[in-house]
Design a protein around this motif. Sequence first.
Motif, PDB file in Angstrom:
ATOM      1  N   GLU A 299       0.961  -1.370   0.080  1.00 38.57           N
ATOM      2  CA  GLU A 299       0.188   0.064  -0.091  1.00 38.57           C
ATOM      3  C   GLU A 299       0.784   1.001   0.000  1.00 38.57           C
ATOM      4  OE1 GLU A 299      -3.234   0.165  -0.057  1.00 38.57           O
ATOM      5  OE2 GLU A 299      -3.643  -2.132  -0.030  1.00 38.57           O
ATOM      6  N   PRO A 300       0.518   2.163  -0.581  1.00 38.24           N
ATOM      7  CA  PRO A 300       1.175   3.580  -0.574  1.00 38.24           C
ATOM      8  C   PRO A 300       1.164   4.139   0.882  1.00 38.24           C
ATOM      9  CG  PRO A 300      -0.984   4.007  -1.420  1.00 38.24           C
ATOM     10  CD  PRO A 300      -0.783   2.437  -1.301  1.00 38.24           C
ATOM     11  N   LEU A 301       2.353   4.955   1.086  1.00 36.26           N
ATOM     12  CA  LEU A 301       2.248   5.684   2.252  1.00 36.26           C
ATOM     13  C   LEU A 301       1.619   6.999   2.023  1.00 36.26           C
ATOM     14  CD1 LEU A 301       3.306   6.635   4.890  1.00 36.26           C
ATOM     15  CD2 LEU A 301       5.306   7.449   3.872  1.00 36.26           C
ATOM     16  N   LYS A 309      -2.606  15.740   1.594  1.00 37.74           N
ATOM     17  CA  LYS A 309      -2.047  14.485   1.726  1.00 37.74           C
ATOM     18  C   LYS A 309      -1.055  14.198   0.659  1.00 37.74           C
ATOM     19  CE  LYS A 309      -6.441  12.848   3.832  1.00 37.74           C
ATOM     20  NZ  LYS A 309      -7.373  11.560   3.731  1.00 37.74           N
ATOM     21  N   TRP A 310       0.053  13.808   1.179  1.00 36.46           N
ATOM     22  CA  TRP A 310       1.221  13.573   0.416  1.00 36.46           C
ATOM     23  C   TRP A 310       1.277  11.846   0.256  1.00 36.46           C
ATOM     24  CZ3 TRP A 310       2.792  17.692  -1.907  1.00 36.46           C
ATOM     25  CH2 TRP A 310       2.645  18.922  -1.578  1.00 36.46           C
ATOM     26  N   ARG A 311       1.370  11.667  -0.874  1.00 40.08           N
ATOM     27  CA  ARG A 311       1.423  10.164  -1.140  1.00 40.08           C
ATOM     28  C   ARG A 311       2.638   9.509  -1.818  1.00 40.08           C
ATOM     29  NH1 ARG A 311      -0.072   6.936  -5.703  1.00 40.08           N
ATOM     30  NH2 ARG A 311      -1.138   4.942  -5.343  1.00 40.08           N
ATOM     31  N   VAL A 312       3.367   8.586  -1.150  1.00 43.15           N
ATOM     32  CA  VAL A 312       4.672   7.819  -1.614  1.00 43.15           C
ATOM     33  C   VAL A 312       4.263   6.373  -2.151  1.00 43.15           C
ATOM     34  CG1 VAL A 312       6.919   7.089  -1.148  1.00 43.15           C
ATOM     35  CG2 VAL A 312       5.908   8.894  -0.062  1.00 43.15           C
ATOM     36  N   PRO A 313       4.190   6.306  -3.379  1.00 49.09           N
ATOM     37  CA  PRO A 313       3.701   5.127  -3.953  1.00 49.09           C
ATOM     38  C   PRO A 313       4.510   3.751  -3.355  1.00 49.09           C
ATOM     39  CG  PRO A 313       3.945   6.553  -5.968  1.00 49.09           C
ATOM     40  CD  PRO A 313       4.614   7.051  -4.454  1.00 49.09           C
ATOM     41  N   ALA A 314       3.892   2.759  -3.319  1.00 49.22           N
ATOM     42  CA  ALA A 314       4.526   1.530  -2.948  1.00 49.22           C
ATOM     43  C   ALA A 314       5.588   1.026  -3.527  1.00 49.22           C
ATOM     44  CB  ALA A 314       3.414   0.205  -2.985  1.00 49.22           C
ATOM     45  N   TYR A 315       5.509   1.396  -4.698  1.00 49.12           N
ATOM     46  CA  TYR A 315       6.921   0.800  -5.844  1.00 49.12           C
ATOM     47  C   TYR A 315       8.042   1.812  -5.286  1.00 49.12           C
ATOM     48  CZ  TYR A 315       6.754   5.129  -8.834  1.00 49.12           C
ATOM     49  OH  TYR A 315       6.799   6.119  -9.404  1.00 49.12           O
ATOM     50  N   GLU A 316       7.736   3.107  -4.857  1.00 47.08           N
ATOM     51  CA  GLU A 316       9.037   3.585  -4.260  1.00 47.08           C
ATOM     52  C   GLU A 316       9.311   3.629  -3.046  1.00 47.08           C
ATOM     53  OE1 GLU A 316       8.806   8.076  -4.578  1.00 47.08           O
ATOM     54  OE2 GLU A 316       7.465   8.010  -6.631  1.00 47.08           O
ATOM     55  N   VAL A 317       8.574   3.113  -2.119  1.00 47.60           N
ATOM     56  CA  VAL A 317       8.806   2.681  -0.901  1.00 47.60           C
ATOM     57  C   VAL A 317       9.493   1.634  -0.993  1.00 47.60           C
ATOM     58  CG1 VAL A 317       7.822   1.716   1.301  1.00 47.60           C
ATOM     59  CG2 VAL A 317       6.743   3.489   0.405  1.00 47.60           C
ATOM     60  N   THR A 318       9.364   0.449  -1.977  1.00 47.58           N
ATOM     61  CA  THR A 318       9.973  -0.620  -2.102  1.00 47.58           C
ATOM     62  C   THR A 318      11.667  -0.274  -2.578  1.00 47.58           C
ATOM     63  OG1 THR A 318       7.882  -2.028  -2.911  1.00 47.58           O
ATOM     64  CG2 THR A 318      10.087  -2.834  -3.593  1.00 47.58           C
ATOM     65  N   GLU A 319      11.756   0.606  -3.523  1.00 44.48           N
ATOM     66  CA  GLU A 319      13.002   0.888  -3.882  1.00 44.48           C
ATOM     67  C   GLU A 319      13.826   1.271  -2.516  1.00 44.48           C
ATOM     68  OE1 GLU A 319      12.355   3.727  -6.785  1.00 44.48           O
ATOM     69  OE2 GLU A 319      11.827   2.206  -8.362  1.00 44.48           O
ATOM     70  N   ILE A 320      13.177   2.207  -1.810  1.00 45.53           N
ATOM     71  CA  ILE A 320      13.957   2.896  -0.606  1.00 45.53           C
ATOM     72  C   ILE A 320      14.431   1.404   0.452  1.00 45.53           C
ATOM     73  CG2 ILE A 320      13.655   4.048   1.504  1.00 45.53           C
ATOM     74  CD1 ILE A 320      11.870   5.977   0.003  1.00 45.53           C
ATOM     75  N   PRO A 339      12.398   5.758   8.421  1.00 47.97           N
ATOM     76  CA  PRO A 339      11.375   7.074   8.581  1.00 47.97           C
ATOM     77  C   PRO A 339      12.166   8.155   7.967  1.00 47.97           C
ATOM     78  CG  PRO A 339      11.520   5.650  10.618  1.00 47.97           C
ATOM     79  CD  PRO A 339      12.686   5.119   9.675  1.00 47.97           C
ATOM     80  N   GLN A 340      13.476   8.593   8.049  1.00 47.90           N
ATOM     81  CA  GLN A 340      13.908   9.551   7.527  1.00 47.90           C
ATOM     82  C   GLN A 340      13.963   9.635   5.774  1.00 47.90           C
ATOM     83  OE1 GLN A 340      14.798  12.569   8.531  1.00 47.90           O
ATOM     84  NE2 GLN A 340      14.612  12.437  10.724  1.00 47.90           N
ATOM     85  N   ARG A 341      14.132   8.157   5.462  1.00 45.33           N
ATOM     86  CA  ARG A 341      14.218   8.311   4.056  1.00 45.33           C
ATOM     87  C   ARG A 341      12.751   8.458   3.520  1.00 45.33           C
ATOM     88  NH1 ARG A 341      18.215   5.752   1.413  1.00 45.33           N
ATOM     89  NH2 ARG A 341      16.856   6.526  -0.264  1.00 45.33           N
ATOM     90  N   LEU A 342      11.907   7.984   3.976  1.00 49.01           N
ATOM     91  CA  LEU A 342      10.299   8.224   3.697  1.00 49.01           C
ATOM     92  C   LEU A 342      10.005   9.645   3.910  1.00 49.01           C
ATOM     93  CD1 LEU A 342       8.652   4.977   5.152  1.00 49.01           C
ATOM     94  CD2 LEU A 342       9.296   5.402   2.671  1.00 49.01           C
ATOM     95  N   ALA A 343      10.453  10.433   4.995  1.00 45.15           N
ATOM     96  CA  ALA A 343       9.932  11.662   5.117  1.00 45.15           C
ATOM     97  C   ALA A 343      10.742  12.627   3.997  1.00 45.15           C
ATOM     98  CB  ALA A 343      10.465  12.190   6.426  1.00 45.15           C
ATOM     99  N   HIS A 344      11.861  12.246   3.679  1.00 46.70           N
ATOM    100  CA  HIS A 344      12.789  13.263   2.718  1.00 46.70           C
ATOM    101  C   HIS A 344      12.187  12.891   1.388  1.00 46.70           C
ATOM    102  CE1 HIS A 344      16.054  14.976   0.717  1.00 46.70           C
ATOM    103  NE2 HIS A 344      16.177  13.912  -0.209  1.00 46.70           N
TER     104      HIS A 344
END
Length: 677
Positions: A299-301, A309-320, A339-344
């Motif tokens: 699921e996206p963040l 609302k700011w959305r980080v797609p699941a594929y970007e999370v997977t890459e991180i 958490p810092q990488r996602l926040a960035h």
Amino acid sequence: MPDASALDELEREREHLESARAALARMREQTLSLKVQAHDPISAEHLARTLHLRAASLEDDPSTTLFFGRVDTDGSQSDQGPESWHIGRRHVADEHGDPMVIDWRAQMSTAFYRASRTDPMGVVLRRRFGLDHGRITAYEDEHLQDVREHEVRSQILAEEIERPRVGPMRDIVATIQPEQDEIVRAGADRTICVQGAPGTGKTAVGLHRAAWLLYAFRDKLARSGVLVIGPNRAFLEHIGAVLPALGEVAVGHTTIEELVASVPVRGTDPTETAVLKGDARLAEVLRRAVWSAVGTATEPLVVPRGVRKWRVPAYEVTEIVEELRARGVRYDAARQMLPQRLAHTVLLKMEAAGDSPDDRVQDSVARSAVVKKYVNAIWPALDAKAVLFDVLSDAEALARHADGLLSEDEQRVLLWDKPARTKGSARWSHADTVLLDELADHISRTPSLGHVVLDEAQDLSPMQLRAVGRRCSTGAATVLGDIAQGTTPWATDSWESSLEHLGKPGSHVEVLDRGFRVPASVIEYAARLLPHMAQGLGAPVSVRDNPGRLDLVPVSGDVAARVAEVVATESAEPGSVGVIAPDASVGVVSKALQDNGIEHGVLGQDHGDIDHQVDIVPASVAKGLEFDRVVVVEPAEIAAAEPDARTGLRRLYVVLTRAVSALTVVHAQPLPAELTD
């Protein structure tokens, strides 16, 4: 009879000793008189501890002398001209700051140990002192540059090596040999492995290297720490006085079991299971178990900030997540970065939308409840006990993590027969504590010490060696042992393999085979076992003039009663007496000694050799100990108590090589055939 000039010289040396003692007392008084002045409590506490340790290192032991040798130089090695230096256990200066005694670890003391007629190193005269209860009784001179004088073996040196002792192990600063000194003064960045036969002084060399390193690299090692690891508590008590006698009172001592203790040990493993748990392949099994906890983003963040609302797609999370996994850091370290990488990533999206967020916004996003919950779902916090509980109790989980590493039969050996219902009810074994230590390091890096001295290293499993290696990952180690004395089912046959598991591949292996402590008659008798248990290892060579005494006493009646008679005779002479018996017979032997009025300690049950001239030693804890005279009870029974024939002979080899002067073997059962060949 000594001539008048020799007596005058002896008196001058005695006067110098008394002056040095007075100077040391003054140095200690000055240290104790210093007032702690600091700007904050932490600094004050640190300074107070430093002064306390300094004062402790300046305590005088009236039973020993402050110096044991002297060198007179010709001035060719310095710009100061000819000089004379007394060599001792610590530096002592007079009221003007001029040295009265030079620390044995100082560079200028090297020549005392290494100078020879072929390479005098600028030494004209080397003097050794005969000592008795802190008093100088004699001296002996070598004129290293006098071609008319023939080289003779030092009588004072021989007497010091063979001097009877009661109580803990003594330092060997007065008797260090050239090949030992090379090891002692090896640099702080070098890991040295010493393969040392019985009586070669490998344990003492390791301890003296620790003392030398603390002298030569004080600032670095005082901060990072030095640790001595021994096989058992009896051994640590035996060696525990050596470093304090050399002025080093801040060195830790522990066993491998204490080093990795994180849970109460209430269970035991069959030998086959314990051996497998000590296999290096378990490290990869556990690494997989840890990193398998990292999930996949499905699921996206979504992070709410104000009205947006700011959305980080699941594929970007997977890459991180994959990038963090590939960084080579520990599980928890990478988890804390997420958490810092996602926040960035959210920050970049804000900037792309025209906002101007700063680092405070990124920190706020990283600490938000939404991000924390999302991270916990993908990258959960781990507990080492929970991970190992799953590995040992869940056949499917173990099969998944051990795929390609362990066979199905090996997996069955690892699995608990009756799995605990919760990790809190698990009956952890000693082998499990090593696995828990490995898991803890996969989760969060183990802090490294500056130096580790590891004794009896041949008995450690690959996983135990990894545990020790983690404690010196940024420092060096002194590894001590004897492959012929390996008595565990996982004992090594290769120092190269052990050093690789320790994380120190390619380290130098030094062989010590000159026996100074074990007499020829004893070592030659014990060496009969070597061809049957450690092929390829040469027998040690005793270099002592005194061959020692070996007595074989067959008994047809009560063995314990005969042992008591032998001990009564042996204890009538000065020096320590060790009675080494099969573990199962310790109680019977102890009662026999008690019935005959012989005071004694039992190692493993009390403080033994610290308080008694006579100690009963279970065969399983004899390793690393030494006594002036040793009585060995029923060698065949000692060997038979081990799980296999080779280990039994190795245990017997250890037991037979604990004597410094005399060995008496008392037996009713026939001696092992390997000893009677």
